[in-house]
Write an enzyme that holds these catalytic residues in place. Structure first.
Site, PDB file in Angstrom:
ATOM      1  N   ARG A  34       0.846  -1.187   0.000  1.00  0.00           N
ATOM      2  CA  ARG A  34       0.000   0.000   0.000  1.00  0.00           C
ATOM      3  C   ARG A  34       0.884   1.241   0.000  1.00  0.00           C
ATOM      4  O   ARG A  34       2.032   1.208   0.462  1.00  0.00           O
ATOM      5  CB  ARG A  34      -0.911   0.028   1.230  1.00  0.00           C
ATOM      6  CG  ARG A  34      -1.869  -1.157   1.348  1.00  0.00           C
ATOM      7  CD  ARG A  34      -2.672  -1.067   2.637  1.00  0.00           C
ATOM      8  NE  ARG A  34      -3.642  -2.146   2.748  1.00  0.00           N
ATOM      9  CZ  ARG A  34      -3.424  -3.302   3.361  1.00  0.00           C
ATOM     10  NH1 ARG A  34      -2.219  -3.528   3.912  1.00  0.00           N
ATOM     11  NH2 ARG A  34      -4.360  -4.222   3.440  1.00  0.00           N
ATOM     12  N   LYS A  63      -2.017  -2.903   7.982  1.00  0.00           N
ATOM     13  CA  LYS A  63      -3.170  -2.514   8.778  1.00  0.00           C
ATOM     14  C   LYS A  63      -3.271  -3.402  10.018  1.00  0.00           C
ATOM     15  O   LYS A  63      -2.911  -4.577   9.981  1.00  0.00           O
ATOM     16  CB  LYS A  63      -4.449  -2.631   7.950  1.00  0.00           C
ATOM     17  CG  LYS A  63      -4.568  -1.579   6.851  1.00  0.00           C
ATOM     18  CD  LYS A  63      -5.911  -1.661   6.163  1.00  0.00           C
ATOM     19  CE  LYS A  63      -6.073  -0.551   5.135  1.00  0.00           C
ATOM     20  NZ  LYS A  63      -7.391  -0.601   4.458  1.00  0.00           N
ATOM     21  N   HIS A 104      -2.617   2.352  -6.250  1.00  0.00           N
ATOM     22  CA  HIS A 104      -3.558   1.231  -6.127  1.00  0.00           C
ATOM     23  C   HIS A 104      -3.553   0.390  -7.393  1.00  0.00           C
ATOM     24  O   HIS A 104      -3.803  -0.829  -7.341  1.00  0.00           O
ATOM     25  CB  HIS A 104      -4.968   1.753  -5.830  1.00  0.00           C
ATOM     26  CG  HIS A 104      -5.777   0.825  -4.988  1.00  0.00           C
ATOM     27  ND1 HIS A 104      -5.337   0.310  -3.786  1.00  0.00           N
ATOM     28  CD2 HIS A 104      -7.012   0.282  -5.179  1.00  0.00           C
ATOM     29  CE1 HIS A 104      -6.251  -0.485  -3.274  1.00  0.00           C
ATOM     30  NE2 HIS A 104      -7.270  -0.526  -4.102  1.00  0.00           N
ATOM     31  N   ARG A 117      -0.762  -2.005  -7.081  1.00  0.00           N
ATOM     32  CA  ARG A 117      -1.135  -3.048  -6.119  1.00  0.00           C
ATOM     33  C   ARG A 117      -2.010  -4.108  -6.787  1.00  0.00           C
ATOM     34  O   ARG A 117      -1.813  -5.316  -6.611  1.00  0.00           O
ATOM     35  CB  ARG A 117      -1.854  -2.396  -4.943  1.00  0.00           C
ATOM     36  CG  ARG A 117      -2.166  -3.305  -3.770  1.00  0.00           C
ATOM     37  CD  ARG A 117      -2.505  -2.445  -2.572  1.00  0.00           C
ATOM     38  NE  ARG A 117      -3.243  -3.150  -1.553  1.00  0.00           N
ATOM     39  CZ  ARG A 117      -2.714  -3.985  -0.669  1.00  0.00           C
ATOM     40  NH1 ARG A 117      -1.417  -4.239  -0.698  1.00  0.00           N
ATOM     41  NH2 ARG A 117      -3.465  -4.571   0.254  1.00  0.00           N
ATOM     42  N   HIS A 147      -4.445  -8.557   3.209  1.00  0.00           N
ATOM     43  CA  HIS A 147      -5.889  -8.444   3.367  1.00  0.00           C
ATOM     44  C   HIS A 147      -6.368  -9.251   4.567  1.00  0.00           C
ATOM     45  O   HIS A 147      -5.897 -10.373   4.788  1.00  0.00           O
ATOM     46  CB  HIS A 147      -6.618  -8.953   2.116  1.00  0.00           C
ATOM     47  CG  HIS A 147      -6.507  -8.040   0.944  1.00  0.00           C
ATOM     48  ND1 HIS A 147      -6.611  -8.473  -0.360  1.00  0.00           N
ATOM     49  CD2 HIS A 147      -6.295  -6.695   0.868  1.00  0.00           C
ATOM     50  CE1 HIS A 147      -6.476  -7.445  -1.174  1.00  0.00           C
ATOM     51  NE2 HIS A 147      -6.279  -6.362  -0.461  1.00  0.00           N
ATOM     52  N   TYR A 149     -10.048  -7.914  -5.990  1.00  0.00           N
ATOM     53  CA  TYR A 149      -8.843  -7.488  -6.706  1.00  0.00           C
ATOM     54  C   TYR A 149      -8.645  -8.322  -7.966  1.00  0.00           C
ATOM     55  O   TYR A 149      -8.240  -7.814  -9.014  1.00  0.00           O
ATOM     56  CB  TYR A 149      -7.609  -7.645  -5.819  1.00  0.00           C
ATOM     57  CG  TYR A 149      -7.280  -6.464  -4.951  1.00  0.00           C
ATOM     58  CD1 TYR A 149      -8.230  -5.912  -4.097  1.00  0.00           C
ATOM     59  CD2 TYR A 149      -6.017  -5.900  -4.950  1.00  0.00           C
ATOM     60  CE1 TYR A 149      -7.926  -4.838  -3.286  1.00  0.00           C
ATOM     61  CE2 TYR A 149      -5.700  -4.834  -4.142  1.00  0.00           C
ATOM     62  CZ  TYR A 149      -6.663  -4.308  -3.309  1.00  0.00           C
ATOM     63  OH  TYR A 149      -6.350  -3.248  -2.501  1.00  0.00           O
TER      64      TYR A 149
END
Length: 364
Positions: free
Chosen positions: A192, A218, A300, A303, A326, A335
């Site tokens: 990211r 994350k 993005h 990615r 994820h 995706y």
């Protein structure tokens, strides 16, 4: 709403916002600090949905950015109706989401807005300021907030990805090695934009032939990502060119020094998302990609490209989920535009091939 100074914008002298303003700001700052520990990008987006203007890092460059959602951010919605933010009900959350939909905000925007309000009120509940969050039981699906089955983000072909890397190699100027390393890292690792900008030299592992990055994703979780030669060669060339690293040995021997940006600006600070956006558009144009691709080029896109190339390389969807960091495999499926629709055809081909082989063997 909150000004860049961190004080509430009062509606009128007798409103509940005057009485609660300072306390709400203090609680909101604490909430943001906890969110920032996991993801600064998430904290910034949530704050602005709420109505908090995030102070800029360099005030001399301009004022704080206006809150997202304009006059429809959550605090503005409550203030305009004279509602006590500590006594608001579930129906107001539902009405607010409906207003966002009527105003034309996208599904993803409304989904994030609901998460923002739910998180903030839950924090207040945890602090004992309210009994429960008014958004706790608001169903996104019931409000028509459903993510699309496929992501609208484009992905590059392998030929276009190679063209991007080669074009970056042709850039001139004092930052050319950093540019080449940046493009290669994005396309090889699929990190990211926030993860890329947050990387430090200490996150680089180069021991006994094992070359990896420890990426903080994350939720405050690290994931190790191997570096293929196409990325390592460019990153290594860039790091070897940096005077500030001449006396710093790579990870494991950097001692107690503060984190050193892996991709650094001329002033010694971490590379910014804005710089990366501009770089990718510039490189895409130099690579001769179609204008419609150049116009939609973002981190993005790189990615998504990594995910698609990983699939083509033979990685399974669980491996790709781990690569991208994820939490849910459903996100990875979006995706990859993955579905089981064509799988039965492949199964049929396998069985047909087996029958053909058996028939050939019997005939012999």
């Amino acid at each position: 709403m909150v000004e860049a100074t961190g004080s509430l914008v009062r509606a009128d002298a007798g409103s509940t916002w005057d009485d609660l303003g300072d306390q709400l700001i203090d609680e909101t700052k604490e909430w943001l600090e906890r969110l920032s520990a996991k993801s600064w990008a998430t904290a910034r987006g949530y704050a602005r949905d709420l109505g908090y203007r995030v102070p800029v890092a360099h005030p001399e460059k301009g004022p704080a950015r206006s809150p997202l959602l304009g006059g429809l951010n959550w605090w503005a919605w409550l203030r305009a109706r004279g509602l006590d933010p500590l006594a608001v009900t579930e129906i107001e959350v539902i009405r607010w989401l409906a207003a966002l939909k009527d105003a034309g905000y996208a599904t993803a925007t409304r989904a994030r807005a609901l998460c923002s309000v739910r998180s903030w009120h839950q924090f207040l509940a945890d602090k004992g300021l309210i009994e429960k969050s008014p958004a706790a039981r608001v169903s996104a699906g019931a409000q028509g907030i459903r993510p699309p089955e496929d992501s609208p983000t484009i992905s590059l072909t392998s030929a276009q990805a190679v063209a991007m890397i080669e074009a970056a190699d042709q850039l001139q100027g004092p930052m050319r090695l950093r540019h080449a390393a940046t493009v290669a890292l994005l396309l090889i690792t699929g990190v990211r934009i926030g993860e890329l900008c947050g990387l430090a030299v200490q996150d680089l592992v180069n021991r006994q032939g094992s070359r990896k990055l420890r990426v903080l994703g994350k939720g405050g979780k690290y994931r190790p990502l191997g570096l293929a030669d196409i990325a390592w060669d460019r990153l290594s060339a860039y790091l070897d060119s940096r005077p500030d690293l001449k006396v710093v040995v790579r990870r494991g021997q950097a001692g107690g020094r503060t984190r050193i940006p892996l991709l650094m600006t001329r002033t010694g600070k971490p590379i910014t998302p804005h710089e990366v956006f501009r770089l990718l558009r510039r490189v895409a144009a130099l690579a001769g990609l179609p204008s419609e691709v150049v116009e939609r080029m973002t981190p993005h896109v790189t990615r998504h490209t990594t995910a698609q190339l990983a699939l083509e390389s033979g990685a399974n969807i669980e491996e790709i989920r781990l690569l991208l960091g994820h939490a849910s495999i459903r996100t990875t499926q979006r995706y990859l535009h993955a579905s089981g629709e064509q799988v039965p055809l492949g199964v049929g081909e396998v069985l047909a091939a087996r029958r053909a082989a058996d028939a050939t063997g019997s005939a012999a």
